[in-house]
Design an enzyme around this catalytic site. Structure first.
Site, mmCIF file in Angstrom:
data_model
loop_
_atom_site.group_PDB
_atom_site.id
_atom_site.type_symbol
_atom_site.label_atom_id
_atom_site.label_comp_id
_atom_site.label_asym_id
_atom_site.label_seq_id
_atom_site.Cartn_x
_atom_site.Cartn_y
_atom_site.Cartn_z
ATOM 1 N N HIS A 1 0.825 -1.208 0.000
ATOM 2 C CA HIS A 1 0.000 0.000 0.000
ATOM 3 C C HIS A 1 0.856 1.254 0.000
ATOM 4 O O HIS A 1 2.074 1.195 0.137
ATOM 5 C CB HIS A 1 -0.977 -0.004 1.177
ATOM 6 C CG HIS A 1 -0.361 -0.057 2.535
ATOM 7 N ND1 HIS A 1 0.409 0.960 3.065
ATOM 8 C CD2 HIS A 1 -0.407 -1.017 3.494
ATOM 9 C CE1 HIS A 1 0.793 0.643 4.285
ATOM 10 N NE2 HIS A 1 0.319 -0.566 4.576
ATOM 11 N N CYS B 1 2.602 -4.999 6.652
ATOM 12 C CA CYS B 1 2.431 -4.758 5.220
ATOM 13 C C CYS B 1 3.735 -4.268 4.596
ATOM 14 O O CYS B 1 4.735 -4.063 5.270
ATOM 15 C CB CYS B 1 1.344 -3.708 4.995
ATOM 16 S SG CYS B 1 -0.304 -4.244 5.505
#
EC number: 2.-.-.-
Length: 169
Positions: A127, A144
């Site tokens: 992301h 992430c």
């Protein structure tokens, strides 16, 4: 009457120009180059490569989970997974600009977490930036892989669901 018509014309012209500029700044890009056949992540080097067979199409600097050393073992450990996964979803409305999902946990990850009596976790993505922090050049995610907003726009356009991602130490 002519002044009223001219004023309306100017307003319409300004609105059309503003809408045209807004369309140019869209976060959704298009890509028509060679297919990305795999992603390779090297955690130690903090790099992500988009590959077409054995050719590097693009490379990106990345940030990882706030505990970057070692593979993810369970929910909340702050680590980024290691192993073979697949891109399995996308979120155009991500709190982190745009995001594409990684298929963590796999069968092995579930077994490891279960043996420890803990849940494996999930919701691992590539992301963009945290709008509250910006790009920090330090590991900050909950597991992430983070890139700049500009970079996630390219990645989002280039990578298709089902593409394998190899995450290495």
């Amino acid at each position: 009457m002519d002044r009223t018509v001219m004023r309306i014309f100017r307003i319409v012209l300004i609105l059309v120009a503003a809408l045209g500029l807004a369309a140019c700044s869209s976060k959704f890009k298009t890509y028509d180059g060679p297919a990305v056949t795999q992603l390779q992540v090297y955690k130690g080097a903090r790099e992500l490569f988009l590959m077409h067979d054995n050719t590097v199409l693009k490379s990106y600097k990345i940030e990882l989970g706030n505990q970057p050393v070692g593979p993810k073992r369970f929910e909340g450990d702050g680590r980024t997974p290691e192993g073979l996964y697949y891109i399995n979803r996308r979120n155009p409305n991500s709190a982190y600009h745009l995001s594409i999902g990684i298929s963590y946990p796999n069968v092995h990850d579930v077994q490891v977490a279960k043996a420890a009596g803990l849940p494996p976790g999930g919701d691992i993505f590539i992301h963009g930036e945290d709008p509250r922090r910006g790009r920090t050049s330090q590991d900050w995610t909950a597991g992430c892989i983070a890139v700049s907003d500009k970079d996630i726009e390219d990645i989002y356009a280039m990578v298709r669901d089902g593409t394998p991602i190899f995450i290495m130490p």
